[in-house]
Design a protein around this motif. Structure first.
Motif, PDB file in Angstrom:
ATOM      1  N   LYS A 223      -3.604  -1.199 -22.842  1.00  0.00           N
ATOM      2  CA  LYS A 223      -3.448  -0.502 -21.547  1.00  0.00           C
ATOM      3  C   LYS A 223      -2.634  -1.315 -20.552  1.00  0.00           C
ATOM      4  O   LYS A 223      -2.029  -0.779 -19.635  1.00  0.00           O
ATOM      5  CB  LYS A 223      -4.824  -0.210 -20.935  1.00  0.00           C
ATOM      6  N   GLU A 224      -2.654  -2.632 -20.699  1.00  0.00           N
ATOM      7  CA  GLU A 224      -2.099  -3.490 -19.640  1.00  0.00           C
ATOM      8  C   GLU A 224      -0.858  -4.275 -20.047  1.00  0.00           C
ATOM      9  O   GLU A 224      -0.449  -5.190 -19.341  1.00  0.00           O
ATOM     10  CB  GLU A 224      -3.171  -4.511 -19.200  1.00  0.00           C
ATOM     11  N   TYR A 225      -0.267  -3.950 -21.224  1.00  0.00           N
ATOM     12  CA  TYR A 225       0.749  -4.853 -21.740  1.00  0.00           C
ATOM     13  C   TYR A 225       2.003  -4.974 -20.878  1.00  0.00           C
ATOM     14  O   TYR A 225       2.776  -5.912 -21.041  1.00  0.00           O
ATOM     15  CB  TYR A 225       1.104  -4.533 -23.198  1.00  0.00           C
ATOM     16  N   LYS A 226       2.191  -4.046 -19.952  1.00  0.00           N
ATOM     17  CA  LYS A 226       3.369  -4.191 -19.085  1.00  0.00           C
ATOM     18  C   LYS A 226       3.229  -5.398 -18.158  1.00  0.00           C
ATOM     19  O   LYS A 226       4.201  -6.086 -17.867  1.00  0.00           O
ATOM     20  CB  LYS A 226       3.576  -2.913 -18.274  1.00  0.00           C
ATOM     21  N   ASP A 227       2.010  -5.651 -17.704  1.00  0.00           N
ATOM     22  CA  ASP A 227       1.788  -6.751 -16.759  1.00  0.00           C
ATOM     23  C   ASP A 227       1.139  -7.973 -17.382  1.00  0.00           C
ATOM     24  O   ASP A 227       1.008  -9.006 -16.726  1.00  0.00           O
ATOM     25  CB  ASP A 227       0.861  -6.291 -15.621  1.00  0.00           C
ATOM     26  N   ALA A 228       0.678  -7.805 -18.628  1.00  0.00           N
ATOM     27  CA  ALA A 228      -0.126  -8.879 -19.225  1.00  0.00           C
ATOM     28  C   ALA A 228       0.447  -9.310 -20.562  1.00  0.00           C
ATOM     29  O   ALA A 228       1.279  -8.621 -21.152  1.00  0.00           O
ATOM     30  CB  ALA A 228      -1.562  -8.400 -19.419  1.00  0.00           C
ATOM     31  N   ILE A 229       0.005 -10.467 -21.032  1.00  0.00           N
ATOM     32  CA  ILE A 229       0.338 -10.898 -22.378  1.00  0.00           C
ATOM     33  C   ILE A 229      -0.945 -11.370 -23.055  1.00  0.00           C
ATOM     34  O   ILE A 229      -1.814 -11.962 -22.425  1.00  0.00           O
ATOM     35  CB  ILE A 229       1.457 -11.985 -22.376  1.00  0.00           C
TER      36      ILE A 229
END
Ligand SMILES: *Cc1c(COP(=O)(O)O)cnc(C)c1O
Length: 407
Positions: free
Chosen positions: A194-200
């Motif tokens: 869900k968060e891969y745009k902002d997270a790694i």
């Protein structure tokens, strides 16, 4: 050096291949959305992490923050106690900041996250060691940090949970299923999708889908390259053998990277736990078969349904039912030997190193020490370099409670 038709002079530029395979092992076995996220990380790794600026910054951090290079120590009293004809040496990753080798890849992964413009790092943790290392890296770089951890593990690992919280990480309790590592992995992957745009996502060993086995190996290889230089400077020659414990396989891959192209025996040590029965050990490379789990193809221990089998080791950092794909490859081509030691041998080594050298090793690392102590008996001269992957402070209460104080 050419070994079994593989030219080790050019090994690192050819393994893994562009699809992330080491021979038949590795790859990317995840859904398409996460595949796209992995491809983005791979692309960034090859462009950013090979740049002069990135390499220079990581080198500076390793010196100024991590305390690298860590020393190589001659274990003279232990060598003498074993007969004195074979000399033992230790690469001291226990002296790395936070007390283990894990910070080597966490700093690399978090620096890459920063260069990629990500705001957050996500990971799961079992015993909490990976969580603490990643929380440390996140604090250093000013990144948010979400650590997923099973409710059962949270209760068992209170000091590491406290460390992560003090370092500013969000420890997210996972309350479904058995509430341990496997559920934490699932929850962390779900959050990441869900968060891969902002997270790694930061994997804690040389496993998971490509590019992680390669990236983590490369970030850990500093251990092997330092050790080779230090050892040859100290002794004037190469060691006859290098030995490291293998859970997922990151500290071993780091040390081995420095010696693959040398005429040196390389030995990975897996935990035999209570014995060879399925469920009593975590020796996946010795007893496992080929299969896919957690996004990669490797050798794994399976139950009767073909699912990851329950595993056990006295060292919580080693109880994982598979190992990184590159280890499966090294095993198949015969470049690295894999063998086992059990809990008893490990605890004996834990005390021997403490009493004779003034170094309390992590129980994980004690597996490598135990194996080296057995290897000495098969050699009439020479030297062995052991990777001391971490310090044993985290294990002291457990060892005293379960085994008592020993000679
Ligand atoms: C986590 C851990 C290990 C096992 O991980 P690898 O990826 O197999 O290296 C070994 N030693 C210590 C001290 C650890 O914390």
């Amino acid at each position: 050096m050419v070994f079994n038709n593989i030219d080790f002079d050019t090994y690192f530029s050819r393994y893994p291949d562009k699809d992330g395979y080491f021979g038949r092992y590795g790859g990317v076995y995840i859904d398409d959305k996460l595949k796209a996220a992995m491809a983005e990380i791979t692309e960034a790794y090859f462009s950013i992490a090979q740049s002069r600026r990135f390499i220079a910054e990581l080198r500076r951090i390793r010196e100024e923050f991590q305390g690298r290079p860590t020393p190589v120590t001659h274990l003279e009293r232990l060598s003498n106690a074993l007969g004195g004809t074979v000399q033992l040496y230790a690469k001291r990753e226990d002296l790395n900041h936070t007390g283990a080798h894990k910070l080597n890849h966490c700093m690399g992964e978090a620096l890459l996250a920063k260069y990629m413009g990500k705001k957050k790092v996500i990971a799961e943790t079992g015993a909490g060691q990976h969580g603490v290392a990643l929380a440390t890296a996140a604090a250093y770089f000013g990144l948010e940090c979400d650590i997923y951890m099973g409710a059962v593990d949270i209760k068992k690992q209170a000091p590491n949970v406290a460390r992560m919280k003090i370092l500013g990480a969000n420890v997210i309790e996972v309350t479904h299923g058995l509430q341990t590592l496997k559920e934490a992995v699932d929850a962390a992957f779900e959050a990441y999708s869900k968060e891969y745009k902002d997270a790694i996502y930061c994997i804690g060993s040389v496993m998971g889908p490509h590019p992680f086995p390669m990236m983590v190996r490369d970030f850990q290889s500093v251990v092997g390259f330092e050790a080779r230089e230090q050892f040859t400077k100290m002794t004037g020659h190469l060691p006859d053998a290098v030995v490291a414990c293998v859970g997922g396989g990151s500290n071993a891959a780091g040390l081995f990277s420095g010696f693959l192209n040398d005429p040196v025996r390389i030995i990975g040590v897996e935990p035999l736990g209570r014995g060879p029965k399925l469920g009593d050990h975590a020796a996946s490379l010795k007893y496992g078969t080929e299969g896919v789990m957690h996004g990669f193809n490797s050798i794994m221990l399976k139950d009767e349904n073909g699912d990851p089998a329950p595993v056990y080791s006295v060292a919580s950092g080693l109880d994982y039912p598979s190992s990184g794909p590159e280890h499966a490859f090294w095993r198949d081509i015969g470049r690295v030997e894999y063998d086992v030691v059990d809990d008893e041998e490990t605890i004996d080594a834990f005390y021997k190193l403490s009493r004779l050298e003034g170094i309390i090793p992590a129980i994980e690392s004690s597996h490598a020490v135990a194996y080296a102590m057995k290897l000495v008996k098969t050699m009439d001269h020479g030297s062995i370099l052991i990777n001391l992957s971490g310090r044993g402070d985290k294990d002291m209460d457990f060892v005293i409670e379960k085994y008592g104080i020993r000679e």
